[in-house]
Design an enzyme around this catalytic site. Structure first.
Site, PDB file in Angstrom:
ATOM      1  N   SER A 183       0.884  -1.170   0.079  1.00 39.81           N
ATOM      2  CA  SER A 183       0.180   0.175   0.010  1.00 39.81           C
ATOM      3  C   SER A 183       0.883   1.329   0.006  1.00 39.81           C
ATOM      4  O   SER A 183       1.704   1.271  -0.925  1.00 39.81           O
ATOM      5  CB  SER A 183      -0.936   0.029   1.369  1.00 39.81           C
ATOM      6  OG  SER A 183      -1.989   0.853   1.104  1.00 39.81           O
ATOM      7  N   GLU A 189      -9.217  -4.852  -4.553  1.00 41.14           N
ATOM      8  CA  GLU A 189      -8.700  -3.781  -3.650  1.00 41.14           C
ATOM      9  C   GLU A 189      -9.562  -2.994  -3.054  1.00 41.14           C
ATOM     10  O   GLU A 189      -9.750  -2.553  -1.925  1.00 41.14           O
ATOM     11  CB  GLU A 189      -7.686  -3.175  -4.457  1.00 41.14           C
ATOM     12  CG  GLU A 189      -6.526  -3.790  -5.156  1.00 41.14           C
ATOM     13  CD  GLU A 189      -5.299  -4.032  -4.331  1.00 41.14           C
ATOM     14  OE1 GLU A 189      -5.514  -3.397  -3.027  1.00 41.14           O
ATOM     15  OE2 GLU A 189      -4.072  -4.250  -4.640  1.00 41.14           O
ATOM     16  N   HIS A 248      -7.737  -5.639  -0.389  1.00 41.97           N
ATOM     17  CA  HIS A 248      -6.421  -4.917  -0.061  1.00 41.97           C
ATOM     18  C   HIS A 248      -6.034  -5.327   1.206  1.00 41.97           C
ATOM     19  O   HIS A 248      -6.660  -5.561   2.390  1.00 41.97           O
ATOM     20  CB  HIS A 248      -6.832  -3.360   0.036  1.00 41.97           C
ATOM     21  CG  HIS A 248      -5.531  -2.409   0.218  1.00 41.97           C
ATOM     22  ND1 HIS A 248      -4.839  -2.182  -0.826  1.00 41.97           N
ATOM     23  CD2 HIS A 248      -5.373  -1.650   1.271  1.00 41.97           C
ATOM     24  CE1 HIS A 248      -3.704  -1.300  -0.470  1.00 41.97           C
ATOM     25  NE2 HIS A 248      -4.150  -1.085   0.845  1.00 41.97           N
TER      26      HIS A 248
END
Length: 502
Positions: free
Chosen positions: A194, A318, A411
């Site tokens: 990330s 995600e 995610h």
């Protein structure tokens, strides 16, 4: 009594704890505490110490809302400005040769997170791959990614890109000291997820990071984050206004205000931007024409990024995590249209045509995740493959419980198989089915990540990415290689960029 182990570093002796399989050193300072007049300044050298410094416990996490530094169900790490530390996990026992080094950069949107999270210790990776794992803290949010340079005075300077500079300083510490822990300073892999994945790409674009690492892994990078100098100045002015200061009083206020007052002022400005201008994330490395002369995507596109091997990829779903917990992505029809309005004339019709079912919620959530993570990751993958070995992946696996909950391969799910988890947690996560699948994708991640850290190449079953073939490893149970996955969507997103704040 806990067994300890002492290691001499260039700054002084550090004492860590020795377990059955690994030894750990926690919160070793790699730069001076950025407090007082050093607040908003580039990291400065640590003052060497005499005697033995205890490194068996964690110190402070970077300044942030206390909920972001959660390290357990009911445990939160204290936060503070004196946070520029790193952790080392090393296998016990001798090694015939220096061990590869894997340096992890945590995520959290550049405004939350901590290296003290147990998952990040890397003990399973260290033992399985016979590698040294390093994790770092770096300044976040107000203190790491807002450029207050416009408010500098002859008496008080404010530097840009402080969090990125911290990461470079941590890598310089690795070069100075990792050999004492059994690591090879000439074989360093940086990896992150990330915002940490974006940091990996930013380091590829940072001239000062040249030679400090030899390959990188970028997991779910929002690759085209990064305000221009004009955007950064406008955002910093809003932060100063929220602090109750003027241009004339800003320098004094930024040095004398409490860290929590500064944090709240910046958090308020972030919330306003992300509510009113979807697709913009203002707290990230700034293109300052100095320390970071070009954005990450621009550096890769122009071929000026460091030409070392790269693994880069995203997760299939995600966007689902953000819709449930932190709806900051453009995942509704109106927010999708808002970001596409900034692109060329037919962008909206082109992208919508590539996502049948729009504007259904499930479709717009996928679009938001693809816009934020997959779209710019493809641009980096294409560009870097022209200059250095590049390997693309997509993580598709999710246990049945996450499918039932509407998350899928969401995610940050990849962090679990990358670092490995306890059998108890793995069984709980797969209580509704998928345990063998989780074991399979864990092996895939770890074996490929470790092979790459050791040699610069993943396992032979994973071909390099080229623009004519676009080979992409689908990490699933079972895995497979797909050429140019989701081609219509890839083509639809071409030429679309994140909007500007100005």
């Amino acid at each position: 009594m806990v067994a300890t182990t002492d290691i001499p570093t260039a700054e002084g002796i550090v004492r860590g704890s020795r377990g059955r399989r690994v030894s750990r050193w926690r919160s070793i300072p790699f730069a001076a505490a950025p407090v007082g007049e050093l607040r908003f300044r580039a990291p400065q050298p640590v003052t060497p110490w005499s005697g033995v410094r205890d490194a068996t416990e964690f110190g402070f996490a970077a300044m942030q809302h206390r909920s972001g530094a959660r390290i357990g169900p009911r445990r939160q790490q204290p936060t503070g400005e004196d946070c520029l530390t790193l952790n080392v996990t090393a296998p016990n026992g001798p090694s015939a040769t220096p061990r590869p080094v894997m340096v992890f950069i945590h995520g959290g949107g550049y405004f939350i997170g901590t290296s003290a999270l147990g998952l990040y210790s890397g003990a399973r990776l260290a033992v399985l791959g016979d590698v040294i794992v390093v994790s770092m803290n770096y300044r976040l949010g107000a203190f790491g990614y807002v450029d207050f340079g416009e408010f500098s005075t002859p008496e008080q300077q404010f530097d840009s890109n402080l969090g990125l500079r911290d990461q470079v300083a941590a890598l310089e510490w690795v070069q100075r000291n990792i050999a004492a822990f059994g690591g090879d300073p000439d074989n360093v892999t940086i990896f992150g997820e990330s915002a940490g994945a974006h940091a990996v790409l930013a380091l590829f674009a940072t001239p000062a990071a040249a030679g400090l690492f030899h390959r990188g892994i970028s997991q779910s990078p929002p690759a085209d984050w990064g305000p221009s100098r004009a955007d950064a100045q406008l955002f910093a002015r809003r932060c100063v206004e929220n602090l109750g200061a003027t241009k004339e009083t800003a320098a004094k206020a930024l040095i004398t205000a409490s860290p929590n007052d500064i944090r709240r002022a910046v958090d308020k400005a972030v919330a306003t931007v992300m509510r009113d201008q979807p697709g913009i994330f203002p707290v990230s490395p700034v293109v300052d024409e100095d320390f970071l002369p070009r954005s990450a995507v621009a550096a890769f596109t122009e071929g000026t990024a460091h030409r070392v091997p790269l693994i880069i990829g995203t997760n299939r779903d995600e966007g689902t995590l953000f819709v449930r917990f932190d709806d900051t992505l453009p995942t509704t029809p109106d927010r999708i249209r808002s970001v596409l309005r900034h692109a060329d004339g037919d962008a909206e019709s082109r992208v919508v045509a590539a996502y049948p079912g729009f504007p259904a919620k499930k479709v717009t959530v996928r679009m938001g995740g693809d816009f934020t993570f997959w779209r710019p990751a493809v641009a980096v993958t294409e560009a870097h493959s022209r200059h250095a070995p590049t390997y693309a992946y997509r993580f598709d696996y999710a246990p049945r419980s996450l499918h039932l909950a509407g998350f899928g391969a969401t995610h940050a799910l990849d962090l679990i198989p990358v670092f490995g988890t306890s059998p108890t947690f793995a069984r709980a996560l797969t209580a509704a089915g998928g345990y063998r699948g989780l074991l399979s994708v864990t092996r895939q991640f770890q074996q490929n990540w470790l092979a790459f850290a050791r040699t610069g190449e993943p396992l032979p079953s994973w071909p390099a990415y080229t623009e004519d073939q676009r080979a992409t490893m689908i990490i699933d149970s079972p895995p497979r290689v797909v050429h140019d996955p989701e081609k219509p969507k890839r083509l639809a997103w071409q030429g679309i960029h994140s909007p500007s704040l100005v």
